[in-house]
Design a protein around this motif. Structure first.
Motif, PDB file in Angstrom:
ATOM      1  N   ALA A 192       0.823  -1.214   0.000  1.00 50.75           N
ATOM      2  CA  ALA A 192       0.000   0.000   0.000  1.00 50.75           C
ATOM      3  C   ALA A 192       0.853   1.259   0.000  1.00 50.75           C
ATOM      4  N   HIS A 235      -7.816  -3.441  12.728  1.00 51.77           N
ATOM      5  CA  HIS A 235      -7.890  -2.086  13.283  1.00 51.77           C
ATOM      6  C   HIS A 235      -7.871  -1.089  12.135  1.00 51.77           C
ATOM      7  N   LEU A 236      -7.999   0.173  12.461  1.00 55.77           N
ATOM      8  CA  LEU A 236      -8.137   1.212  11.450  1.00 55.77           C
ATOM      9  C   LEU A 236      -6.943   1.275  10.500  1.00 55.77           C
ATOM     10  N   GLY A 237      -5.743   1.037  11.007  1.00 57.47           N
ATOM     11  CA  GLY A 237      -4.558   1.036  10.140  1.00 57.47           C
ATOM     12  C   GLY A 237      -4.645  -0.038   9.072  1.00 57.47           C
ATOM     13  N   HIS A 238      -5.074  -1.249   9.453  1.00 56.13           N
ATOM     14  CA  HIS A 238      -5.258  -2.323   8.478  1.00 56.13           C
ATOM     15  C   HIS A 238      -6.273  -1.905   7.416  1.00 56.13           C
ATOM     16  N   LEU A 239      -7.393  -1.378   7.890  1.00 60.62           N
ATOM     17  CA  LEU A 239      -8.470  -0.987   6.965  1.00 60.62           C
ATOM     18  C   LEU A 239      -8.038   0.135   6.032  1.00 60.62           C
ATOM     19  N   ARG A 240      -7.252   1.070   6.538  1.00 63.97           N
ATOM     20  CA  ARG A 240      -6.772   2.169   5.682  1.00 63.97           C
ATOM     21  C   ARG A 240      -5.836   1.650   4.595  1.00 63.97           C
ATOM     22  N   HIS A 241      -4.964   0.707   4.941  1.00 63.78           N
ATOM     23  CA  HIS A 241      -4.075   0.139   3.924  1.00 63.78           C
ATOM     24  C   HIS A 241      -4.872  -0.651   2.888  1.00 63.78           C
ATOM     25  N   THR A 275      -7.982  -0.043   2.056  1.00 58.09           N
ATOM     26  CA  THR A 275      -8.677   0.974   1.255  1.00 58.09           C
ATOM     27  C   THR A 275      -7.728   1.569   0.224  1.00 58.09           C
ATOM     28  N   ALA A 276      -6.508   1.883   0.644  1.00 60.73           N
ATOM     29  CA  ALA A 276      -5.524   2.445  -0.288  1.00 60.73           C
ATOM     30  C   ALA A 276      -5.273   1.481  -1.445  1.00 60.73           C
ATOM     31  N   GLU A 333      -8.225   1.439  -3.764  1.00 61.65           N
ATOM     32  CA  GLU A 333      -8.235   2.655  -4.576  1.00 61.65           C
ATOM     33  C   GLU A 333      -7.206   2.603  -5.698  1.00 61.65           C
TER      34      GLU A 333
END
Length: 189
Positions: free
Chosen positions: A96, A128-134, A136-137, A140
């Protein structure tokens, strides 16, 4: 001939990557290029009775995880895509963030930049949110996020039936035919 890069990271669930390689051995028009991370070698010892050498023998070509000059590190080397099965949160974050400091993350980055299909099978829970953000990236950027979330409509009888359903979903992403699970056919199917 399709070339498919298969990355196996150190996440739990290495059986998914091993099974993918086993199935692809019987597909005559697919050439597999394997990258085993250092963590994958360790996890193989914990979760299977296979050695890294035995798993490597399932692939057509094996690339050293540290070899950043391997053919799969370049966009000029034509492949149909890459599957990272399973994908640890470390590898997912490296991909990511486009770090490319090992061959697995570099080959995945090349896959994305060349607009080829990248499928990652993240193996972690809870997230956790960090996993989900990666994740999502990566989504995208065009990657397919394919968690090993089993379906039960095909009435799996063994753990391998559950594994095969996820492996079949990975193969579907590359339009590689298989008979690994019964597909949903509606009422009474």
């Amino acid at each position: 001939m399709k070339r498919l890069v298969v990355g196996i990271s150190g996440a739990s669930g290495v059986v998914y990557g091993v099974r993918l390689l086993e199935v692809l051995r019987s597909v005559p028009d697919v050439e597999t290029h394997l990258i085993l991370s250092k963590g994958a070698v360790v996890t193989l010892g914990f979760e299977t009775d296979r050695t890294a050498e035995e798993v490597a023998a399932l692939a057509d070509v094996v690339h050293d995880h540290a070899d950043l000059a391997a053919p799969v590190s370049s966009g000029s080397f034509r492949v149909c895509g890459m599957a990272v099965v399973p994908c640890s949160m470390k590898s997912l974050a490296q991909i990511a963030l486009s770090l490319g400091d090992n061959l697995l993350s570099r080959a995945a980055d090349v896959t994305l930049k060349e607009r080829r299909r990248l499928v990652v099978v993240p193996r972690e829970t809870p997230l956790h949110l960090g996993h989900l953000r990666h994740m999502t990236a990566l989504a995208e950027m065009g990657a397919v996020i394919l968690p090993p979330a089993p379906s039960f409509y095909h009435a799996p009888q063994t753990i391998m039936d559950v594994v095969d359903q996820t492996v079949g979903k990975v193969l579907d992403q590359f339009d590689i035919p298989h008979q690994l699970f019964r597909r949903w056919g509606g009422h009474g199917a």
